[in-house]
Write a protein that holds these residues in place. Structure first.
Motif, PDB file in Angstrom:
ATOM      1  N   PRO A 130       0.817  -1.218   0.000  1.00 19.02           N
ATOM      2  CA  PRO A 130       0.000   0.000   0.000  1.00 19.02           C
ATOM      3  C   PRO A 130       0.847   1.262   0.000  1.00 19.02           C
ATOM      4  CG  PRO A 130      -0.793  -1.576   1.636  1.00 19.02           C
ATOM      5  CD  PRO A 130       0.506  -2.108   1.128  1.00 19.02           C
ATOM      6  N   ASP A 131       0.418   2.235  -0.762  1.00 19.80           N
ATOM      7  CA  ASP A 131       1.142   3.503  -0.886  1.00 19.80           C
ATOM      8  C   ASP A 131       0.259   4.619  -0.315  1.00 19.80           C
ATOM      9  OD1 ASP A 131       2.353   5.885  -1.737  1.00 19.80           O
ATOM     10  OD2 ASP A 131       3.071   4.984  -3.606  1.00 19.80           O
ATOM     11  N   PRO A 132       0.713   5.322   0.705  1.00 22.31           N
ATOM     12  CA  PRO A 132      -0.115   6.382   1.295  1.00 22.31           C
ATOM     13  C   PRO A 132      -0.408   7.527   0.334  1.00 22.31           C
ATOM     14  CG  PRO A 132       2.125   6.447   2.172  1.00 22.31           C
ATOM     15  CD  PRO A 132       2.012   5.175   1.382  1.00 22.31           C
ATOM     16  N   ARG A 133       0.276   7.560  -0.805  1.00 24.41           N
ATOM     17  CA  ARG A 133       0.036   8.621  -1.787  1.00 24.41           C
ATOM     18  C   ARG A 133      -1.136   8.311  -2.717  1.00 24.41           C
ATOM     19  NH1 ARG A 133       5.971   8.708  -4.234  1.00 24.41           N
ATOM     20  NH2 ARG A 133       5.487   6.470  -4.071  1.00 24.41           N
ATOM     21  N   TRP A 134      -1.658   7.086  -2.688  1.00 20.03           N
ATOM     22  CA  TRP A 134      -2.750   6.737  -3.606  1.00 20.03           C
ATOM     23  C   TRP A 134      -3.972   7.636  -3.437  1.00 20.03           C
ATOM     24  CZ3 TRP A 134      -2.159   0.740  -2.804  1.00 20.03           C
ATOM     25  CH2 TRP A 134      -1.127   0.275  -3.628  1.00 20.03           C
ATOM     26  N   THR A 144      -6.868   0.424  -4.461  1.00 22.48           N
ATOM     27  CA  THR A 144      -6.080   1.562  -3.971  1.00 22.48           C
ATOM     28  C   THR A 144      -6.898   2.472  -3.068  1.00 22.48           C
ATOM     29  OG1 THR A 144      -6.568   2.878  -5.951  1.00 22.48           O
ATOM     30  CG2 THR A 144      -4.537   1.549  -5.967  1.00 22.48           C
ATOM     31  N   SER A 145      -8.209   2.230  -2.985  1.00 24.44           N
ATOM     32  CA  SER A 145      -9.064   3.031  -2.094  1.00 24.44           C
ATOM     33  C   SER A 145      -9.199   2.396  -0.713  1.00 24.44           C
ATOM     34  CB  SER A 145     -10.447   3.219  -2.707  1.00 24.44           C
ATOM     35  OG  SER A 145     -11.166   1.996  -2.738  1.00 24.44           O
ATOM     36  N   VAL A 146      -8.554   1.243  -0.512  1.00 28.03           N
ATOM     37  CA  VAL A 146      -8.664   0.510   0.756  1.00 28.03           C
ATOM     38  C   VAL A 146      -7.336   0.608   1.503  1.00 28.03           C
ATOM     39  CG1 VAL A 146      -9.105  -1.730   1.840  1.00 28.03           C
ATOM     40  CG2 VAL A 146     -10.326  -1.086  -0.267  1.00 28.03           C
ATOM     41  N   PRO A 147      -7.258   1.362   2.592  1.00 27.98           N
ATOM     42  CA  PRO A 147      -6.007   1.471   3.338  1.00 27.98           C
ATOM     43  C   PRO A 147      -5.502   0.096   3.785  1.00 27.98           C
ATOM     44  CG  PRO A 147      -7.576   3.130   4.083  1.00 27.98           C
ATOM     45  CD  PRO A 147      -8.326   2.211   3.160  1.00 27.98           C
ATOM     46  N   GLY A 148      -4.207  -0.118   3.591  1.00 28.67           N
ATOM     47  CA  GLY A 148      -3.598  -1.358   4.035  1.00 28.67           C
ATOM     48  C   GLY A 148      -3.688  -2.507   3.070  1.00 28.67           C
ATOM     49  N   LEU A 149      -4.309  -2.311   1.906  1.00 28.52           N
ATOM     50  CA  LEU A 149      -4.481  -3.411   0.950  1.00 28.52           C
ATOM     51  C   LEU A 149      -3.440  -3.315  -0.165  1.00 28.52           C
ATOM     52  CD1 LEU A 149      -6.177  -5.841  -0.024  1.00 28.52           C
ATOM     53  CD2 LEU A 149      -7.600  -4.211  -1.286  1.00 28.52           C
ATOM     54  N   ASP A 208     -10.894 -10.419   5.359  1.00 28.65           N
ATOM     55  CA  ASP A 208     -11.127 -10.420   3.917  1.00 28.65           C
ATOM     56  C   ASP A 208     -10.093  -9.582   3.176  1.00 28.65           C
ATOM     57  OD1 ASP A 208     -13.106 -12.280   3.545  1.00 28.65           O
ATOM     58  OD2 ASP A 208     -14.758 -10.861   3.683  1.00 28.65           O
ATOM     59  N   ARG A 209      -9.532  -8.573   3.826  1.00 28.49           N
ATOM     60  CA  ARG A 209      -8.411  -7.853   3.196  1.00 28.49           C
ATOM     61  C   ARG A 209      -7.249  -8.808   2.965  1.00 28.49           C
ATOM     62  NH1 ARG A 209      -9.477  -3.655   6.793  1.00 28.49           N
ATOM     63  NH2 ARG A 209      -7.632  -4.118   8.053  1.00 28.49           N
TER      64      ARG A 209
END
Length: 205
Positions: free
Chosen positions: A39-43, A71-76, A156-157
């Protein structure tokens, strides 16, 4: 969230292929490496910039623009490709919205009149898909349900992340297109959807 759609319309998937002699591709896809990255915090920032670009181009013709997909799911973990859903008054009426987006650097790549009048565009530079639908389209609702469920459900993630990595590895080994990669993880996606639909009280136990 569901508007005037019935639970059955939301929870029923249509996998019908393109009609004989038709293709969804406006621009033929090419084989490219499918990479699942951390995961990229810049997404979210990239998504917001694209959403602003779309709104600037369309004004009030953009009825809604949402960041969806992995990319809309934090940590995925995900492909580093931003997916956006754009709602316009009538996605089939391309003259009403497509020229403005083309002038803003977006290129139409997919046209599927037989599947919820879906269109897909890619921006220049790339790194994103913009899915265009009309209001009341089941896929718009499903995308939000899936996104919001994965944001809340850690198990589920993890399940989806494993399926994505496995599908990407297998697709790369076979030299497959994105369509085949998507097909390889479809069973897990449907499994997760069933839990998300039940949580949203769209399916009975």
């Amino acid at each position: 969230m569901t508007g005037e759609l019935t639970p059955e319309e939301i929870t029923t998937f249509s996998d019908a292929p393109a009609p004989p002699g038709r293709t969804p591709w406006v621009i033929e896809p090419r084989v490219e490496e499918i990479q699942i990255v951390d995961p990229d915090p810049r997404w979210p920032e990239r998504a917001r910039a694209l959403m602003d670009r779309i709104r600037d181009a369309l004004g009030d013709r953009a009825l809604a623009v949402e960041h969806v997909g992995s990319t809309s799911v934090p940590g995925l973990p995900a492909k580093p490709i931003i997916d956006l859903d754009l709602t316009v008054a009538d996605s089939a009426d391309e003259e009403a919205w497509l020229p403005a987006l083309e002038a803003a650097g977006f290129v139409l790549t997919v046209r599927e009149p037989w599947w919820q009048e879906h269109r897909c565009l890619k921006p220049s530079p790339g790194g994103a898909n913009v899915h265009v639908f009309s209001p009341g389209t089941p896929e718009l609702v499903r995308h939000r349900i899936f996104r919001d469920w994965l944001r809340e459900d850690e198990a589920d993630r993890r399940l989806y992340a494993d399926a994505k990595r496995r599908a990407a590895s297998e697709a790369a080994a076979q030299g497959e297109l994105m369509m085949e990669y998507n097909a390889r993880k479809a069973a897990v996606i449907r499994e997760i959807y069933q839990r998300a639909f039940r949580a949203a009280e769209l399916l009975k136990e």
